[in-house]
Design an enzyme around this catalytic site. Sequence first.
Site, PDB file in Angstrom:
ATOM      1  N   LYS A  76       0.803  -1.021  -0.301  1.00  0.00           N
ATOM      2  CA  LYS A  76      -0.027  -0.123   0.106  1.00  0.00           C
ATOM      3  C   LYS A  76       0.727   1.311  -0.138  1.00  0.00           C
ATOM      4  O   LYS A  76       1.876   1.399   0.584  1.00  0.00           O
ATOM      5  CB  LYS A  76      -0.746  -0.086   1.323  1.00  0.00           C
ATOM      6  CG  LYS A  76      -2.032   1.153   1.192  1.00  0.00           C
ATOM      7  CD  LYS A  76      -2.747   0.858   2.400  1.00  0.00           C
ATOM      8  CE  LYS A  76      -3.983   1.835   2.411  1.00  0.00           C
ATOM      9  NZ  LYS A  76      -4.838   1.870   3.556  1.00  0.00           N
ATOM     10  N   SER A 153      -9.613   1.833   2.447  1.00  0.00           N
ATOM     11  CA  SER A 153      -8.756   2.487   1.682  1.00  0.00           C
ATOM     12  C   SER A 153      -7.772   1.790   0.649  1.00  0.00           C
ATOM     13  O   SER A 153      -7.267   2.453  -0.177  1.00  0.00           O
ATOM     14  CB  SER A 153      -8.144   3.640   2.435  1.00  0.00           C
ATOM     15  OG  SER A 153      -7.172   3.262   3.558  1.00  0.00           O
ATOM     16  N   SER A 178      -9.838  -0.350   6.791  1.00  0.00           N
ATOM     17  CA  SER A 178      -9.356  -0.119   5.404  1.00  0.00           C
ATOM     18  C   SER A 178      -8.668  -1.333   4.888  1.00  0.00           C
ATOM     19  O   SER A 178      -8.361  -1.752   3.545  1.00  0.00           O
ATOM     20  CB  SER A 178      -8.214   0.772   5.383  1.00  0.00           C
ATOM     21  OG  SER A 178      -8.817   2.090   5.036  1.00  0.00           O
TER      22      SER A 178
HETATM   23  N1  GLN Z   1     -13.279   4.486   6.229  1.00  0.00           N
HETATM   24  C1  GLN Z   1     -12.569   4.731   7.234  1.00  0.00           C
HETATM   25  C2  GLN Z   1     -11.929   6.195   7.515  1.00  0.00           C
HETATM   26  O1  GLN Z   1     -12.107   6.854   6.173  1.00  0.00           O
HETATM   27  C3  GLN Z   1     -11.245   3.750   7.531  1.00  0.00           C
HETATM   28  C4  GLN Z   1     -10.172   4.243   6.681  1.00  0.00           C
HETATM   29  C5  GLN Z   1      -8.790   3.331   6.999  1.00  0.00           C
HETATM   30  O2  GLN Z   1      -8.954   2.470   7.762  1.00  0.00           O
HETATM   31  N2  GLN Z   1      -7.726   3.781   6.432  1.00  0.00           N
HETATM   32  O3  GLN Z   1     -11.410   6.576   8.149  1.00  0.00           O
END
Ligand code: GLN
Length: 479
Positions: A76, A153, A178
């Site tokens: 990532k 994400s 994410s």
């Molecule tokens: N959807 C969550 C957020 O927008 C989780 C994102 C993540 O785990 N990086 O914060």
Amino acid sequence: MNGKDCDMKISEFVKKVKEKEIDVVENTKKVIEECKKINSEFHYFNVICEKEAIAQAKEIAENPKGRLAGVPVSVKDCICVKNIETRAGSKILSGYKPTFDATAVERLKEEGAIIIGKTSQDEFGFGSFNTNVGLGFKVPLNPHDKNRVCGGSSGGSAGITSKSDFVHISLAESTGGSIAAPAAFCGIVGLTPTYGLVSRYGLLDYANSLDKIGPMAKSVEDAALILEIIVGHDEKDSTSLYEPFEKYTSYAGKEIKGMKIAVVKEAFGQGIDAEVSKKVKEALHALETKGAIVEEVSLPLTFKYSLSAYYLIATSEASTNLAKYCGMRYGISGKLEGNFNEYFSKIRSENFGTEAKRRIMLGTFARMAGYRDAYYLKATQVRTKIIEEYKKIFADFDAIITPTMPMVAPKIDETKKLTPLQNYMSDILTVGPNIAGLPHLSMNVGDKLPIGIMIVADHLMEKNLIRLGSAIDSAYGGK
Ligand code: GLN
């Protein structure tokens, strides 16, 4: 169940590499070509590191040692890889090449892994659909239906893990879901470890008290192997745990007779797609047939407060973390004009995307003098209550099961119509375990479009995820 021709486990692949049945250099070249082809259509990579991957492959071909000898690994974008542009999906970090590897990456490399590229993500992890990409980046498309999102994400990591017809794993990151969300939408295995089990050194922080690095893979067993390699204390991360860890792979295929599973009532109620509920219930039934004991429980506090507590803590921490991106130290810089404030404002206004700006403002507000007690500190107290609620359940159960996401991957166009709040609400099922720092695993139990089932275990009980996950894998004909 993963719908791919690539049925080889990592352990089998590595054995063939060591016995010289697989030529690592040839395989790496083929994989890179395939990634380029997939990328031109699906946008899973921010960087493909062809030159570096082939150089690494040559070294491994000469000396094929380690548990991952020759295995292609994507990472990532928010996880540092030495000398490879690392931007966390943001324009503001353009040109930033870390001079070191994140500890998790270093541990994979030590076992012979080959880093093939940096994967697409919502800018700094801010999103659930991978549609909040930074300025100039492309939205990755779902491998099962190009009109749909990959989930975020870590969308690029999930997309390439699902789409690749070759042995591959990805290193991803979760703050509030994410890893689980994109794993669910793309139909692969995503494992989020207990907070602190895997070093965060070399991760571009989103929210320090929530961030976790974990694997994405085509099978539970492969995910277990990667976890086994990346866990363990790291003196460079003061929050990394000293706890002895397990040989996770030894729990794959272990019988599950007598294991107690709690099914959360609220996770099958209003707002959860009927088809999602149905498929997850079928999987629960499959576990019962294998001897697991399934009982219904309730998590009222978690369902009522985890979203608001999560978004307060996450944005508060993010707003301080992002302060360092100002055009002076990392990534983009501009012509020094006016005073520092004017310079920083210009750089930040021009290079952060809309969602990043929204989160910086929300988080700064929640931490402001006069509001800090009412918002940020209150949210951390709520987090303690949520952990207590989970702990009560784990006193009697080995795992908690819910769907991962309330719906199948939505169409990209549909997500554009959502308000920020509606966007945040899609995380209702994943924020609970994340805010409590609990390990969880998402895997596919859908048939046409992927549907994720989420198994949550008590702190440091990843072995329960592997046991139950591999039982589902085998029940659904996976590898
Ligand atoms: N959807 C969550 C957020 O927008 C989780 C994102 C993540 O785990 N990086 O914060």
